[in-house]
Design a protein around this motif. Structure first.
Motif, mmCIF file in Angstrom:
data_model
loop_
_atom_site.group_PDB
_atom_site.id
_atom_site.type_symbol
_atom_site.label_atom_id
_atom_site.label_comp_id
_atom_site.label_asym_id
_atom_site.label_seq_id
_atom_site.Cartn_x
_atom_site.Cartn_y
_atom_site.Cartn_z
ATOM 1 N N TYR A 1 0.825 -1.195 0.000
ATOM 2 C CA TYR A 1 0.000 0.000 0.000
ATOM 3 C C TYR A 1 0.866 1.255 0.000
ATOM 4 O O TYR A 1 2.036 1.229 0.366
ATOM 5 C CB TYR A 1 -0.924 0.032 1.225
ATOM 6 N N TYR B 1 -7.729 6.195 3.850
ATOM 7 C CA TYR B 1 -8.299 5.056 4.574
ATOM 8 C C TYR B 1 -8.919 5.540 5.885
ATOM 9 O O TYR B 1 -10.001 5.090 6.278
ATOM 10 C CB TYR B 1 -7.229 4.005 4.854
ATOM 11 N N ARG C 1 -11.181 5.274 0.813
ATOM 12 C CA ARG C 1 -10.511 4.153 0.145
ATOM 13 C C ARG C 1 -10.522 2.928 1.052
ATOM 14 O O ARG C 1 -10.388 3.056 2.273
ATOM 15 C CB ARG C 1 -9.047 4.486 -0.199
ATOM 16 N N THR C 2 -10.637 1.767 0.417
ATOM 17 C CA THR C 2 -10.493 0.505 1.134
ATOM 18 C C THR C 2 -9.015 0.131 1.168
ATOM 19 O O THR C 2 -8.181 0.780 0.529
ATOM 20 C CB THR C 2 -11.272 -0.613 0.432
ATOM 21 N N GLU D 1 -7.669 -2.373 -0.257
ATOM 22 C CA GLU D 1 -7.290 -2.745 -1.622
ATOM 23 C C GLU D 1 -7.028 -1.505 -2.477
ATOM 24 O O GLU D 1 -6.155 -1.507 -3.352
ATOM 25 C CB GLU D 1 -8.394 -3.592 -2.262
ATOM 26 N N GLU D 2 -7.771 -0.445 -2.213
ATOM 27 C CA GLU D 2 -7.620 0.775 -3.003
ATOM 28 C C GLU D 2 -6.421 1.619 -2.590
ATOM 29 O O GLU D 2 -6.113 2.621 -3.229
ATOM 30 C CB GLU D 2 -8.902 1.601 -2.908
#
Length: 416
Positions: free
Chosen positions: A38, A46, A51-52, A54-55
Motif C-alpha cells: 500500500y 483510509y 478508500r479501502t 485494496e484501493e
C-alpha cells in the motif's frame, strides 16, 4: 542469482519490479512486516473512509504472481550476517542472499515528552496498522490532537476532519509545513483549516502527556503552560530509520541513517539500499527512484541518481493545490527571488546564476509543467530576457517535420 529485498513500500516494490524486468530468470525474495502492499502517502484516505485497503495499493492485483516473487509476509528482520550473507527473521527463519536491497523504511519518531511512550491512545501515522487505529479510535474520541504539522501531520488532520471531527494541531515551528512552504503559502492552509474549526498552536511544544487511571491520554501540557484536553494523540513529529537490525560496524551509518551512494551502494559490495532507511529525503518520488537505481546496479546495469531535488512535494489539502520544490527561502542575499502573487495563484522562484534552487506554486498548477521542464533539462533562467512567469513551451521547443515537439537548446537566444 538470488536477490532479497527487505521492505514492501515505494523503494522495495520498485526495486523488485526492476529486478524482474532486468533479470527474468533470477530468484527474487521480498520480505516485509506488512501483509499488504500500500501507499503510505494516502493512508489518510483510509482513515476518512474514501478508500479501502485494496484501493491503497499502488501495484497490479496480481503483482506478486506476475513478477514471480517469493513474498514473506509479516517478516521482521532481526539481524544480518554480512559474512555468510544470511538474514535472520524474528520468527527464527533464515534467508540467504547473493545480493541484498535494504528498503526497511522508517518508523514514527516519538519525541522526548513525558509519558508519551507509555500512554494509551497515542499513535503515529506510518503504517496501515496505525491508520486502522486512528480510524477506529477517532469514532469515539472527543478531543483529538495532531502533534506535528509536516506532511504526515496534515494528512492525519485532513483524514480526521473527514470523519466529522474537529482536531487540534500543535506545531513546534512557526507555521504549517515549515520545510515545504514559506509563510505566505502556509497561511493559505492555516486559514482554510481555521475556517473549518481546527484550533492551531504554533511555536508550541507538547511537554507532558497527562494520563488517567487507565494510563490513557487525558490531557496535554504545552510549553505555554496551557492544558489541552486530549483522548487521542496522533504523533507526526518526524521519523527514524529502521536500522535496529544492524550491528555496530556492519555497514556505515551516520546521524541520519544508513549511508549509501548515488548508485544505491552501501559500504559492502553485495548490499544496496534505498528509501527512508537513509534518514534523508523522506518523500515518495525519491524512494521510487532510489529503488529503481539500486536494483539496476544490482544486476550490473550502471545507473546513477542525479535528477531530483532533495525536497519535492505536490500536495492538495482543503482543495488547495501546491507544488514545493527545493528550499522555499533563499540561502543568502546572492540568490534572486521572483514572486507572482494574485488572488488565485501564488508563484515564487529562487534562482542563482541561471539555476533554479527552489520554487513554490500554489493554486493553479498549470505552470508547474514548464517549471519542471526547466529543471529537468537544465534550461538557464537568464537566457530568455523576460519574466520567468511569462515563459511558455514555445520558448523551449520547436516542431519537427513530422509535427513532433523537440527541445531546442538554443531557442530563446534572441532574447539575450
Amino acid at each position: 542469482m538470488k536477490y532479497v529485498v527487505v521492505g514492501a513500500s515505494a523503494a522495495g516494490i520498485n526495486g523488485v519490479r526492476t529486478l524482474r524486468q532486468l533479470d527474468p530468470k533470477a530468484e527474487i525474495c521480498l520480505i516485509s512486516q506488512d501483509t499488504h502492499i500500500y501507499s503510505r502517502c494516502i493512508l489518510h484516505h483510509y482513515i476518512e473512509g474514501s478508500r479501502t485497503i485494496e484501493e491503497l495499493s499502488f501495484v497490479e492485483a496480481d503483482f506478486i504472481e506476475r513478477y514471480q516473487i517469493d513474498w514473506i509476509k509479516g517478516g521482521t528482520l532481526a539481524s544480518l550476517d554480512t559474512d555468510k550473507k544470511v538474514l535472520q527473521l524474528m520468527d527464527g527463519q533464515t534467508v540467504a542472499y547473493d545480493k541484498l536491497l535494504l528498503a526497511t523504511g522508517a518508523s514514527t519518531n516519538y519525541p522526548p515528552v513525558t509519558n508519551i511512550d507509555v500512554a494509551r491512545h497515542v499513535v503515529g501515522l506510518r503504517t496501515l496498522a496505525d491508520a486502522k487505529q486512528i480510524r477506529e479510535k477517532s469514532q469515539k474520541a472527543q478531543s483529538i490532537v495532531v502533534m506535528g504539522a509536516g506532511l504526515v501531520g496534515i494528512d492525519a488532520l485532513e483524514g480526521i476532519l473527514h470523519l466529522g471531527k474537529s482536531p487540534t494541531l500543535v506545531e513546534f515551528g512557526s507555521r504549517l509545513l515549515p520545510i515545504q512552504l514559506d509563510a505566505r503559502a502556509a497561511m493559505a492552509y492555516q486559514e482554510a483549516f481555521k475556517q473549518v474549526g481546527v484550533e492551531q498552536y504554533y511555536d508550541t511544544a507538547v511537554k507532558e502527556v497527562i494520563m488517567d487511571e487507565n494510563q490513557q491520554v487525558k490531557q496535554l501540557r504545552l510549553s505555554t503552560g496551557e492544558i489541552l484536553p486530549c483522548d487521542l494523540l496522533v504523533v507526526a513529529t518526524g521519523v527514524r530509520p529502521n536500522i535496529g537490525f544492524l550491528s555496530d560496524g556492519q555497514l556505515i551509518t551516520d546521524q541520519f541513517g544508513l549511508v549509501f551512494d548515488s548508485f544505491g551502494q552501501t559500504s559492502i559490495d553485495s548490499i544496496y539500499a534505498a528509501g527512508d532507511i537513509s534518514g534523508r529525503n523522506p518523500i515518495w518520488p525519491a524512494a521510487v527512484k532510489e529503488g529503481i537505481i539500486a536494483a539496476s546496479n544490482m544486476v550490473g546495469i550502471k545507473r546513477e541518481l542525479t535528477d531530483f531535488f532533495a525536497s519535492k512535494s505536490t500536495m492538495t489539502f482543503m482543495n488547495i493545490h501546491t507544488l514545493s520544490l527545493g528550499n522555499p527561502y533563499p540561502a543568502d542575499d546572492s540568490y534572486m527571488v521572483e514572486i507572482d502573487d494574485n488572488q488565485d495563484v501564488y508563484r515564487k522562484i529562487i534562482h542563482k546564476d541561471g539555476v533554479i534552487y527552489g520554487a513554490l506554486v500554489q493554486g493553479n498548477l498549470s505552470y508547474t509543467g514548464i517549471l519542471t521542464q526547466m529543471v529537468k533539462t537544465g534550461i538557464p533562467t537568464d537566457r530568455h530576457g523576460k519574466s520567468l512567469f511569462s515563459l511558455t513551451y514555445a520558448d523551449f521547443f520547436d516542431l519537427t517535420d513530422n509535427l513532433e515537439f523537440t527541445f531546442c537548446q538554443n531557442k530563446g537566444d534572441e532574447y539575450e
